[in-house]
Each structure stands twice: as C-alpha cells, then as structure tokens.
Write an enzyme that holds these catalytic residues in place. Sequence first.
Site, PDB file in Angstrom:
ATOM      1  N   SER A  16       0.815  -1.216   0.000  1.00  0.00           N
ATOM      2  CA  SER A  16       0.000   0.000   0.000  1.00  0.00           C
ATOM      3  C   SER A  16       0.847   1.263   0.000  1.00  0.00           C
ATOM      4  O   SER A  16       0.403   2.313   0.455  1.00  0.00           O
ATOM      5  CB  SER A  16      -0.911   0.001   1.233  1.00  0.00           C
ATOM      6  OG  SER A  16      -0.126   0.013   2.431  1.00  0.00           O
ATOM      7  N   GLY A  17       2.061   1.160  -0.502  1.00  0.00           N
ATOM      8  CA  GLY A  17       2.940   2.330  -0.557  1.00  0.00           C
ATOM      9  C   GLY A  17       2.591   3.253  -1.708  1.00  0.00           C
ATOM     10  O   GLY A  17       1.482   3.229  -2.257  1.00  0.00           O
ATOM     11  N   PHE A  19       3.420   3.491  -4.926  1.00  0.00           N
ATOM     12  CA  PHE A  19       3.030   2.957  -6.227  1.00  0.00           C
ATOM     13  C   PHE A  19       1.850   2.001  -6.123  1.00  0.00           C
ATOM     14  O   PHE A  19       0.947   2.023  -6.961  1.00  0.00           O
ATOM     15  CB  PHE A  19       4.219   2.274  -6.898  1.00  0.00           C
ATOM     16  CG  PHE A  19       4.114   2.197  -8.390  1.00  0.00           C
ATOM     17  CD1 PHE A  19       3.931   3.342  -9.141  1.00  0.00           C
ATOM     18  CD2 PHE A  19       4.195   0.984  -9.050  1.00  0.00           C
ATOM     19  CE1 PHE A  19       3.823   3.287 -10.532  1.00  0.00           C
ATOM     20  CE2 PHE A  19       4.088   0.914 -10.437  1.00  0.00           C
ATOM     21  CZ  PHE A  19       3.903   2.068 -11.182  1.00  0.00           C
ATOM     22  N   GLY A  20       1.843   1.153  -5.093  1.00  0.00           N
ATOM     23  CA  GLY A  20       0.727   0.234  -4.925  1.00  0.00           C
ATOM     24  C   GLY A  20      -0.592   0.963  -4.773  1.00  0.00           C
ATOM     25  O   GLY A  20      -1.613   0.586  -5.375  1.00  0.00           O
ATOM     26  N   ALA A 162       4.201   7.812  -9.596  1.00  0.00           N
ATOM     27  CA  ALA A 162       2.888   7.587  -9.001  1.00  0.00           C
ATOM     28  C   ALA A 162       2.072   8.873  -8.904  1.00  0.00           C
ATOM     29  O   ALA A 162       0.858   8.880  -9.142  1.00  0.00           O
ATOM     30  CB  ALA A 162       3.052   6.959  -7.618  1.00  0.00           C
ATOM     31  N   LYS A 213      18.216   1.154 -13.647  1.00  0.00           N
ATOM     32  CA  LYS A 213      18.022   2.603 -13.819  1.00  0.00           C
ATOM     33  C   LYS A 213      17.981   3.314 -12.473  1.00  0.00           C
ATOM     34  O   LYS A 213      18.344   4.500 -12.377  1.00  0.00           O
ATOM     35  CB  LYS A 213      16.768   2.882 -14.646  1.00  0.00           C
ATOM     36  CG  LYS A 213      15.459   2.382 -14.046  1.00  0.00           C
ATOM     37  CD  LYS A 213      14.775   3.404 -13.184  1.00  0.00           C
ATOM     38  CE  LYS A 213      13.523   2.840 -12.544  1.00  0.00           C
ATOM     39  NZ  LYS A 213      12.834   3.828 -11.664  1.00  0.00           N
ATOM     40  N   SER A 276      12.126  11.813  -8.206  1.00  0.00           N
ATOM     41  CA  SER A 276      12.648  10.454  -8.034  1.00  0.00           C
ATOM     42  C   SER A 276      13.328  10.312  -6.677  1.00  0.00           C
ATOM     43  O   SER A 276      14.201  11.106  -6.312  1.00  0.00           O
ATOM     44  CB  SER A 276      13.664  10.150  -9.142  1.00  0.00           C
ATOM     45  OG  SER A 276      14.479   9.053  -8.790  1.00  0.00           O
ATOM     46  N   VAL A 301      11.038   4.161   0.339  1.00  0.00           N
ATOM     47  CA  VAL A 301      12.124   3.267  -0.068  1.00  0.00           C
ATOM     48  C   VAL A 301      12.735   3.732  -1.387  1.00  0.00           C
ATOM     49  O   VAL A 301      12.020   3.997  -2.355  1.00  0.00           O
ATOM     50  CB  VAL A 301      11.608   1.822  -0.221  1.00  0.00           C
ATOM     51  CG1 VAL A 301      12.717   0.902  -0.731  1.00  0.00           C
ATOM     52  CG2 VAL A 301      11.077   1.315   1.122  1.00  0.00           C
ATOM     53  N   GLU A 303      14.869   2.038  -3.984  1.00  0.00           N
ATOM     54  CA  GLU A 303      15.320   0.678  -4.267  1.00  0.00           C
ATOM     55  C   GLU A 303      16.728   0.629  -4.852  1.00  0.00           C
ATOM     56  O   GLU A 303      17.405  -0.390  -4.770  1.00  0.00           O
ATOM     57  CB  GLU A 303      14.337  -0.018  -5.204  1.00  0.00           C
ATOM     58  CG  GLU A 303      13.010  -0.359  -4.549  1.00  0.00           C
ATOM     59  CD  GLU A 303      12.410  -1.659  -5.066  1.00  0.00           C
ATOM     60  OE1 GLU A 303      12.686  -2.706  -4.461  1.00  0.00           O
ATOM     61  OE2 GLU A 303      11.674  -1.602  -6.051  1.00  0.00           O
TER      62      GLU A 303
END
Length: 373
Positions: A16-17, A19-20, A162, A213, A276, A301, A303
């Site tokens: 549920s972050g 992007f989710g 997002a 990337k 970003s 996060v 990544e």
Amino acid sequence: MEHIQCDKKKVCIFGSGNFGSCLADHLADAVHDVLLWSRDTEVIEALNSTHMHPYCHKDHVFPEGIRAVGPEMLSTEALREMDVLLFAVPTEGLRETLTKLKPTIDQILKFDEDGEVKSPVFIFVNKGIESKSNALTLEIVAEAVGKEVARAAAFLSGPSFATEIIRRQPTNVSVSSLSQSHAQQAADLFHQPWFRCYTGTDPIGVELAGALKNVYAIAAGCAEGLGYENNTRAGLVTRALAEMSRIGTAYGANPLTFLTLAGVGDLFLTCSSKTSRNFTVGYRLGKGEKLDDILRTLGSVAEGVATAKGAKMMIDKLGINAPIAQGVYGVLYEGVEAEAQARWLMERPAVAEIDLSCDVGIAAKELLAKLGL
C-alpha cells in the site's frame, strides 16, 4: 477523459505504498474491484473510513471501489475469488511475502490443458535486484512459489511516477511476460486513455532495466548535488544506457529492450527529475550528507540503494565493464566521496563508445532452465 470499457476484474494488490496505492486508485477508477493489502493498520483504517491515505498522496480521495485489508494475509477463500494478484512490495521484501502466500497460491492456481497457469494473473511492479542472492524477481518467484507461476508472471515497468498517475497524466508503460497471453491480459487490465500499455516477451530485460536505472538515478542525483549541469547529465544518462545494454546483453536479455519505455524511457525520467527518490538520495550524497541520515529521513524506499549491491555482484560475475554502477557502489558502501568518484570516472582512459559483450546469455540460460524452458 472517457474510460475504455473493459471486463470488470477482482484485483488484490499487495503493498500500500506510493506505487501500490496509485495503481489501486487507477484500477478502481477503471471500475475494477480492488483489495489493497497492507501491513499498516493505520493505512487500512484510514482508507476504509475516509478513503484517504495517511502517508502517500495525502490530498487525494481514493475511489470507494478500494477496500483495504490486512495486516494478516488473506484467506484461501478470499484469494480464490481474485482474477489478478498484483505485487507492489519492495524487491527486498518480496520473497518473504510470496513464501507466506505459497500454501494459498498452491490451492488457487488453475491450469490449462498444456499445464500452464491459466488464473489468476500475476503482475509484479517492483524494480530491483535482491541484494543477498543477486536474483531478479523472475527467479525469486520461481523459488518462492514455483516455476509455473514465474513462466506466467507479467512485469509492468516504464516511466511512471505515481503522483502523475494519480493526476491522470498520460503515461506509457511496458508490460512483459514469457507468456504473451499473460502480458496481454495484464495490459488489458491497465489500459485506459491516460495509461497506455505496450506488451513484450523479454521480462529479463525489462527487469534488468527497471532495477539498474535506479542505480544510475543515484549517479545523476550525485552529479546535480555536486553542481554539474546539462552536459554532465546528458553524458551520464547516455553512458548509463550503454552500461545497462552491456549488462543486459551479457545476461541474455534482448538489447533492444533497453531502447523501450522500460529501458531508456524509465532511465531518462528517473535521472532527470527531483521527484525520483533515487535521484534525491544521490543529490543529497552529492551535497555531502551521509547515507544513513538520508535513508532515515527519506520517508520512502529508494530501491537503487539495495539494488547497487546486487548490481555489483552481477557485474563482477559477468565480468562486465560498468564503471558508473561500480562508482555508485563505491559511494554507497565503500566510503568514497562523490566528487572523488566523479573525478575517477572522467579521468579513466579513452575507450570505444560501443562495446557489447560477445559472451552472452549464460545467466539467462541458467534462469530459464530453472523455469523449465
């Protein structure tokens, strides 16, 4: 914009972050029924009571078609009703999530006459390389829930912040799977006038591009933090694309994948925007901040920080020349100052601009063998 009429699906999104939750918003707005699983009770309660997220997209009201659930895993009965399982958890936590779900997944899988997974459709949107194992998501899926699921899994990637999806800004993405049928099903699920999907059958290349990337976005952020301008960014992004293509070709991906939305499209976006998270990490490193302090205060996060470890292992194993990725690793984990690393990159001897490995495909062949292909 008017919606494209589509078959209504039942979708469960794990994670549920940032992007989710934005994908849950997009799918529910496209009239799908969405369960959004979260381990955070505050998120669950807020979404169900106010249709607002306490941490992400705070001013946005989410559609009523979203029902937040958790923190316990869903029951077999609940997941058996789902047409789609979508995973939006960070790569470092994906194996744990899938392992917990394996007993349930074993019970709900349906197969066609050829023994391939028919339903549910599995979609993965995380971008990273598992740091401890150096595994791509495709390999994590195969080891955690079985090669049949991995062969059918679809991977969504591309330039897709997002915050812009939430605002219905026109967005284009790649959807790739070893199964063309599952890639098309995933694309059809998302496809709307503001969200266009292109399908492909090179998930290895799409995964590598999406993971790498983020590492190069840290480098781009460092460059800006050091005060370097447009010439530097253009050169860095171009050479990053060369490294990505070289790594991917040696691994066994299709080199043309790195010229797609999942490749150069996502690389350009992530390396050129302060939105970003990975760029932000690099920018703050370039300004002299310590990594621990940055991660503690980042709020989400990035990544690329963990992926840099996996990328370094991959580069060493493949014997690839990838100085920018190695330089990012040095700044993150070896205590090298960003300015010193930038100077080292520029002072290296002149080399050929185009240099693709001739010894290609070993890693991909090993991975596909694990999938029974």
